[in-house]
Write a protein that holds these residues in place. Structure first.
Motif, PDB file in Angstrom:
ATOM      1  N   ALA A  68       2.149 -36.678   9.700  1.00  0.00           N
ATOM      2  CA  ALA A  68       3.406 -37.236  10.060  1.00  0.00           C
ATOM      3  C   ALA A  68       4.494 -36.289   9.545  1.00  0.00           C
ATOM      4  CB  ALA A  68       3.746 -38.495   9.281  1.00  0.00           C
ATOM      5  N   ARG A  69       4.286 -35.662   8.555  1.00  0.00           N
ATOM      6  CA  ARG A  69       5.344 -34.706   8.168  1.00  0.00           C
ATOM      7  C   ARG A  69       5.277 -33.384   9.030  1.00  0.00           C
ATOM      8  NH1 ARG A  69       3.946 -36.441   2.678  1.00  0.00           N
ATOM      9  NH2 ARG A  69       5.762 -37.810   1.869  1.00  0.00           N
ATOM     10  N   PRO A  99       6.820 -41.737  -0.632  1.00  0.00           N
ATOM     11  CA  PRO A  99       7.416 -42.751  -1.661  1.00  0.00           C
ATOM     12  C   PRO A  99       9.056 -43.092  -1.003  1.00  0.00           C
ATOM     13  CG  PRO A  99       7.433 -40.219  -2.106  1.00  0.00           C
ATOM     14  CD  PRO A  99       6.575 -40.443  -0.974  1.00  0.00           C
ATOM     15  N   TYR A 100       9.637 -44.098  -1.656  1.00  0.00           N
ATOM     16  CA  TYR A 100      10.919 -44.630  -1.234  1.00  0.00           C
ATOM     17  C   TYR A 100      11.774 -43.394  -1.435  1.00  0.00           C
ATOM     18  CZ  TYR A 100      15.209 -47.273  -0.915  1.00  0.00           C
ATOM     19  OH  TYR A 100      16.412 -47.636  -0.759  1.00  0.00           O
ATOM     20  N   GLY A 101      12.742 -43.308  -0.222  1.00  0.00           N
ATOM     21  CA  GLY A 101      13.605 -42.133  -0.094  1.00  0.00           C
ATOM     22  C   GLY A 101      13.228 -40.819   0.286  1.00  0.00           C
ATOM     23  N   ALA A 102      11.827 -40.770   0.334  1.00  0.00           N
ATOM     24  CA  ALA A 102      11.360 -39.345   0.890  1.00  0.00           C
ATOM     25  C   ALA A 102      10.059 -39.674   1.576  1.00  0.00           C
ATOM     26  CB  ALA A 102      10.930 -38.681  -0.393  1.00  0.00           C
ATOM     27  N   GLY A 103      10.038 -40.604   2.417  1.00  0.00           N
ATOM     28  CA  GLY A 103       8.984 -41.115   3.353  1.00  0.00           C
ATOM     29  C   GLY A 103       9.007 -39.908   4.225  1.00  0.00           C
ATOM     30  N   ALA A 104       7.783 -40.239   5.208  1.00  0.00           N
ATOM     31  CA  ALA A 104       7.515 -39.005   6.171  1.00  0.00           C
ATOM     32  C   ALA A 104       8.116 -39.022   7.449  1.00  0.00           C
ATOM     33  CB  ALA A 104       5.832 -39.088   6.377  1.00  0.00           C
ATOM     34  N   PHE A 105       8.660 -40.512   7.704  1.00  0.00           N
ATOM     35  CA  PHE A 105       9.563 -40.633   8.895  1.00  0.00           C
ATOM     36  C   PHE A 105      10.683 -39.739   8.817  1.00  0.00           C
ATOM     37  CE2 PHE A 105       6.993 -44.771   9.242  1.00  0.00           C
ATOM     38  CZ  PHE A 105       6.590 -44.505  10.231  1.00  0.00           C
ATOM     39  N   ASP A 106      11.517 -39.724   7.751  1.00  0.00           N
ATOM     40  CA  ASP A 106      12.573 -38.781   7.483  1.00  0.00           C
ATOM     41  C   ASP A 106      13.575 -38.913   9.010  1.00  0.00           C
ATOM     42  OD1 ASP A 106      14.057 -37.048   5.850  1.00  0.00           O
ATOM     43  OD2 ASP A 106      13.132 -35.366   6.730  1.00  0.00           O
ATOM     44  N   GLY A 107      13.963 -40.067   9.463  1.00  0.00           N
ATOM     45  CA  GLY A 107      14.895 -39.823  10.316  1.00  0.00           C
ATOM     46  C   GLY A 107      14.280 -39.105  11.891  1.00  0.00           C
ATOM     47  N   LYS A 108      13.092 -39.149  11.857  1.00  0.00           N
ATOM     48  CA  LYS A 108      12.467 -38.227  13.163  1.00  0.00           C
ATOM     49  C   LYS A 108      12.338 -39.730  14.116  1.00  0.00           C
ATOM     50  CE  LYS A 108       9.446 -35.249  10.531  1.00  0.00           C
ATOM     51  NZ  LYS A 108       7.869 -34.875  10.427  1.00  0.00           N
ATOM     52  N   ILE A 135      13.217 -49.597   9.916  1.00  0.00           N
ATOM     53  CA  ILE A 135      13.448 -49.948   8.492  1.00  0.00           C
ATOM     54  C   ILE A 135      12.847 -48.914   7.533  1.00  0.00           C
ATOM     55  CG2 ILE A 135      12.912 -51.628   6.500  1.00  0.00           C
ATOM     56  CD1 ILE A 135      13.316 -53.983   8.700  1.00  0.00           C
ATOM     57  N   ALA A 136      11.590 -48.244   8.125  1.00  0.00           N
ATOM     58  CA  ALA A 136      10.861 -47.490   7.316  1.00  0.00           C
ATOM     59  C   ALA A 136      11.304 -45.990   7.222  1.00  0.00           C
ATOM     60  CB  ALA A 136       9.387 -47.221   7.745  1.00  0.00           C
TER      61      ALA A 136
END
Length: 187
Positions: A68-69, A99-108, A135-136
């Protein structure tokens, strides 16, 4: 610029029509786009914060996060199980949101498509997937949709890549998703 789209399929069945849609998307992707079908969702354990500890995250979950990253966008393929999102897809979203605030979706950017046996093609599950992914932390392209009804009969004798209407729709979805990478399109 080459664009990498990670495809996540909500059905584990070998002959899944949603898996076939993902394979078709990969095959029909325009030049400069790689659609990578993630293998291994069945091995990702149910999300449990006790397991999500730095340096000891389960290997399957770590591989999912790494894929994902490394991606630029996401394309979810969701069937409909009892009117909603399959557990395996929701579990993947849960792991990728942490982890909360640093998930792999990151606005993608992310889009959700799929097929189901019913007359609406799984729209409830796809809407639930869009909600959870947004939401994620992903930037869900809300108007980018493709819901194909009657999967069992429609794809009984034909692979989705050979269905002209489906191929056109998938090509448009992938091209539009490609165009959103880097923030060039509004959600």
């Amino acid at each position: 610029m080459s664009v990498r789209i990670l495809a996540l399929v909500g059905s584990l069945r070998a002959g899944s029509h949603n898996r076939q849609l993902a394979e078709a998307a990969a095959k029909l992707a325009p030049e400069g786009v790689e659609v990578e079908l993630f293998e291994g969702l069945a091995e990702v354990p149910f999300y449990n914060e006790d397991l999500d500890v730095p340096d000891s995250v389960p290997a399957a979950a770590a591989r999912l996060r790494e894929a994902a990253r490394a991606s630029d966008a996401f394309l979810f393929f969701s069937p409909e199980y009892n009117g909603t999102i399959p557990a395996v897809l929701k579990n993947a979203i849960d792991w990728l949101s942490r982890p909360y605030g640093a998930g792999a979706f990151d606005g993608k950017p992310a889009a959700v498509v799929g097929t189901a046996f019913g007359q609406y093609g799984g729209v409830w599950a796809q809407d639930d997937t869009r909600k959870a992914v947004g939401i994620a932390g992903a930037k869900v392209i809300e108007d980018l949709k493709l819901s194909i009804p009657g999967s069992v009969t429609r794809f009984a004798d034909i692979h989705p890549v050979d269905d002209a209407e489906v191929a056109t729709g998938l090509t448009e979805v992938v091209a539009r998703l490609q165009g959103t990478v880097g923030g060039s399109a509004a959600a």
